[in-house]
Every structure is written in C-alpha cells, then in structure tokens.
Design a protein around this motif. Structure first.
Motif, PDB file in Angstrom:
ATOM      1  N   LEU A 133       0.831  -1.201   0.000  1.00 56.16           N
ATOM      2  CA  LEU A 133       0.000   0.000   0.000  1.00 56.16           C
ATOM      3  C   LEU A 133       0.868   1.254   0.000  1.00 56.16           C
ATOM      4  N   ARG A 134       1.960   1.212   0.741  1.00 60.98           N
ATOM      5  CA  ARG A 134       2.872   2.358   0.769  1.00 60.98           C
ATOM      6  C   ARG A 134       3.526   2.563  -0.588  1.00 60.98           C
ATOM      7  N   LYS A 135       3.905   1.474  -1.226  1.00 55.36           N
ATOM      8  CA  LYS A 135       4.494   1.594  -2.565  1.00 55.36           C
ATOM      9  C   LYS A 135       3.495   2.203  -3.545  1.00 55.36           C
ATOM     10  N   GLY A 136       2.245   1.750  -3.458  1.00 57.29           N
ATOM     11  CA  GLY A 136       1.222   2.318  -4.321  1.00 57.29           C
ATOM     12  C   GLY A 136       1.008   3.793  -4.045  1.00 57.29           C
ATOM     13  N   PHE A 137       1.083   4.170  -2.791  1.00 57.66           N
ATOM     14  CA  PHE A 137       0.948   5.570  -2.391  1.00 57.66           C
ATOM     15  C   PHE A 137       2.052   6.420  -3.014  1.00 57.66           C
ATOM     16  N   LEU A 138       3.282   5.915  -3.028  1.00 57.88           N
ATOM     17  CA  LEU A 138       4.381   6.644  -3.656  1.00 57.88           C
ATOM     18  C   LEU A 138       4.185   6.722  -5.172  1.00 57.88           C
ATOM     19  N   ALA A 139       3.686   5.661  -5.776  1.00 56.51           N
ATOM     20  CA  ALA A 139       3.461   5.666  -7.223  1.00 56.51           C
ATOM     21  C   ALA A 139       2.412   6.699  -7.610  1.00 56.51           C
ATOM     22  N   VAL A 140       1.375   6.858  -6.785  1.00 55.09           N
ATOM     23  CA  VAL A 140       0.362   7.889  -7.049  1.00 55.09           C
ATOM     24  C   VAL A 140       1.002   9.275  -7.029  1.00 55.09           C
ATOM     25  N   GLN A 141       1.914   9.505  -6.082  1.00 56.01           N
ATOM     26  CA  GLN A 141       2.583  10.801  -6.010  1.00 56.01           C
ATOM     27  C   GLN A 141       3.480  11.038  -7.229  1.00 56.01           C
ATOM     28  N   GLU A 142       4.083   9.962  -7.722  1.00 60.40           N
ATOM     29  CA  GLU A 142       4.914  10.109  -8.922  1.00 60.40           C
ATOM     30  C   GLU A 142       4.094  10.602 -10.094  1.00 60.40           C
ATOM     31  N   ARG A 143       2.909  10.032 -10.293  1.00 60.55           N
ATOM     32  CA  ARG A 143       2.054  10.441 -11.403  1.00 60.55           C
ATOM     33  C   ARG A 143       1.594  11.888 -11.231  1.00 60.55           C
ATOM     34  N   LEU A 166      -5.481  21.918  -4.860  1.00 64.45           N
ATOM     35  CA  LEU A 166      -5.619  21.180  -6.110  1.00 64.45           C
ATOM     36  C   LEU A 166      -7.058  20.707  -6.297  1.00 64.45           C
ATOM     37  N   PRO A 167      -7.508  20.626  -7.546  1.00 65.00           N
ATOM     38  CA  PRO A 167      -8.875  20.144  -7.797  1.00 65.00           C
ATOM     39  C   PRO A 167      -9.025  18.682  -7.395  1.00 65.00           C
ATOM     40  N   ASP A 168     -10.245  18.307  -7.036  1.00 64.62           N
ATOM     41  CA  ASP A 168     -10.510  16.947  -6.565  1.00 64.62           C
ATOM     42  C   ASP A 168     -10.092  15.887  -7.571  1.00 64.62           C
ATOM     43  N   ARG A 169     -10.255  16.179  -8.862  1.00 65.68           N
ATOM     44  CA  ARG A 169      -9.956  15.173  -9.888  1.00 65.68           C
ATOM     45  C   ARG A 169      -8.476  14.767  -9.875  1.00 65.68           C
ATOM     46  N   LEU A 170      -7.610  15.636  -9.352  1.00 61.60           N
ATOM     47  CA  LEU A 170      -6.188  15.319  -9.314  1.00 61.60           C
ATOM     48  C   LEU A 170      -5.776  14.573  -8.050  1.00 61.60           C
ATOM     49  N   ILE A 171      -6.546  14.707  -7.003  1.00 65.03           N
ATOM     50  CA  ILE A 171      -6.096  14.166  -5.712  1.00 65.03           C
ATOM     51  C   ILE A 171      -7.008  13.085  -5.141  1.00 65.03           C
ATOM     52  N   THR A 172      -8.054  12.710  -5.874  1.00 64.79           N
ATOM     53  CA  THR A 172      -8.996  11.715  -5.344  1.00 64.79           C
ATOM     54  C   THR A 172      -8.294  10.425  -4.938  1.00 64.79           C
ATOM     55  N   THR A 173      -7.481   9.888  -5.834  1.00 64.00           N
ATOM     56  CA  THR A 173      -6.786   8.639  -5.536  1.00 64.00           C
ATOM     57  C   THR A 173      -5.774   8.835  -4.419  1.00 64.00           C
ATOM     58  N   LEU A 174      -5.065   9.952  -4.447  1.00 58.49           N
ATOM     59  CA  LEU A 174      -4.076  10.240  -3.409  1.00 58.49           C
ATOM     60  C   LEU A 174      -4.730  10.291  -2.028  1.00 58.49           C
ATOM     61  N   ARG A 177      -5.769   6.790  -0.860  1.00 51.85           N
ATOM     62  CA  ARG A 177      -4.645   5.982  -0.405  1.00 51.85           C
ATOM     63  C   ARG A 177      -4.164   6.442   0.969  1.00 51.85           C
ATOM     64  N   ARG A 178      -4.158   7.747   1.208  1.00 49.41           N
ATOM     65  CA  ARG A 178      -3.718   8.244   2.501  1.00 49.41           C
ATOM     66  C   ARG A 178      -4.651   7.764   3.610  1.00 49.41           C
TER      67      ARG A 178
END
Length: 243
Positions: A133-143, A166-174, A177-178
C-alpha cells in the motif's frame, strides 16, 4: 469479465446490482501491482441470483504467491459482503495450486496463518499488505508530480502545496490511499509526503519524486509481466480488460 444475473431479478434492478458488484470488486487491488483486479482481468465471471453473489477469480500463473492470492480473495469477499442486498457471498479462486486452502479458509473467515501455518503469521501478512500500500501511495505521487511538473510547477511550489490547492480530480486517488494508510488527508495537509505522512521539504522534493519514480517503474514492469502471463494462460483478450 462476464456477469450472469437471475431471470427472477427485474431488468433494471439486475443492471444496478451488476454495476454495484463491478464497483465493489474494483476497490480490490492486486497488492503488488497496485491496480484493481477488475482492470487486470483477474475476475473471470460474476453470478447474481437474488441476494447470492458469486465471483470467480483467476491469476496469471498456477504458482502465484498464496499470500497475495489470499489478500485478493479475502478483499473480494469483504467488498461483496458489504453490498446491502447481498445475503450470501461466494468467492472462488480457480486454477491455483492453493485454491482449495484459500477458498475454504476465506469462506470460513480464517486468517491466512490458520490456513497456512507453515508460511506466515498474521502480523507478517498485514505488514506485507501495508508495504505494498505504501508503494502504491508513492506511485500515485509520482504520477501527480509528473503532471504538475509538465504544467510548470517548481519543487518549492509542490512542497508548499496543500490538498485544498488542487482540484478533486487530481487528488482523489491520493486522498483515498492516505486514508487507507491512516495518514492525514485534510485540505490543510501537504500534497507530497513520505509513506509515513511526513511533509516533503523543498530541498528534498526532487529526490522524493525520483524515489517515487523508481517505485512506479517497478510496479509497471511487474504489471506488464503479469498481464503477459495472464494473456498466455487464458487468451489474448483477458489481460487488462476493464470489467
């Protein structure tokens, strides 16, 4: 993924239930690849008969790690059981060397260590899950970082940005994951943090994004390999399909 619904369910209700099942299964991630099992083609079929839901899963190889397989089967069962109209849920893993143990154990509500006492203890499996889950969290930040960089953002701007900026569409996944990791996700919290929720300072932003990029590349390489193996095993139209 194929979906079959009982003829006893009205057409409109059957369509709603089918969509609900797909949405529920889409919340289940392959722990290593950080993508929904529906997108990866791991859900072979779904059957809906009144309140009974059955999902049949498949994996790229016969010898996929049983702990990863367990997490996906257990996650699918929990996601489907949370549907308000589901009175009975069956999740079946097919064509895997540990199918019997996994299917039986998950159906009975066992822990992985109970079904595989020689392989793991509960704490180790949970830590493995959180590691991915942490790795996925870092990958989301990379994108997200790549997207902001393409729009001219500097390292300082990214370090100083807050979620509300930031608009919701950019941070929803981030944000999702948090919250899954139990990290702060309010509007006043920084956009970029390490996997423990510590804010990234301007001087460390480039190194942080490089680290995120390394993680993201590793996930992408594993995903490509697994999709190829699934297509080889079950046919070219199976891998990467969207349920």
């Amino acid at each position: 993924m194929t979906t079959a619904t009982s003829a006893s369910i009205p057409v409109a209700e059957a369509a709603d239930r089918s969509e609900a099942v797909t949405a529920a299964l889409a919340t289940v991630l392959d722990p290593e690849l950080d993508r929904p099992i529906t997108e990866l083609g791991f859900v072979r079929s779904v059957g809906i008969d009144a309140g009974h839901v059955e999902a049949r899963l498949r994996l790229p190889t016969y010898f996929c790690a049983p702990n990863f397989a367990w997490l996906m089967v257990e996650g699918a069962r929990r996601a489907l059981a949370a549907l308000p109209w589901a009175t009975e849920v069956t999740v079946v893993l097919e064509d895997h060397f540990a199918s019997d143990e996994i299917n039986h154990g998950v159906a009975r509500g066992q822990e992985f260590a109970e079904a595989f006492p020689q392989l793991a203890d509960p704490d180790r499996l949970e830590e493995l899950r959180r590691t991915f889950l942490r790795k996925g969290f870092l990958a989301v930040q990379e994108r997200l970082g790549r997207r902001l960089t393409d729009h001219g953002w500097t390292a300082r701007q990214m370090a100083e940005a807050r979620l509300a900026d930031l608009p919701d569409r950019l941070i929803t996944t981030l944000v999702r994951r948090r919250r899954t990791l139990g990290l702060p996700a309010d509007g006043s919290d920084p956009v970029f943090t390490d996997e423990h929720g510590r804010a990234v300072l301007p001087a460390g932003m480039e190194a942080h994004l490089r680290r995120c990029r390394t993680v993201s590349v590793g996930i992408a390489a594993n995903t490509e390999m697994c999709e190829g193996l699934l297509a080889t095993r079950y046919g070219p139209d199976t891998a990467g399909e969207t349920a």
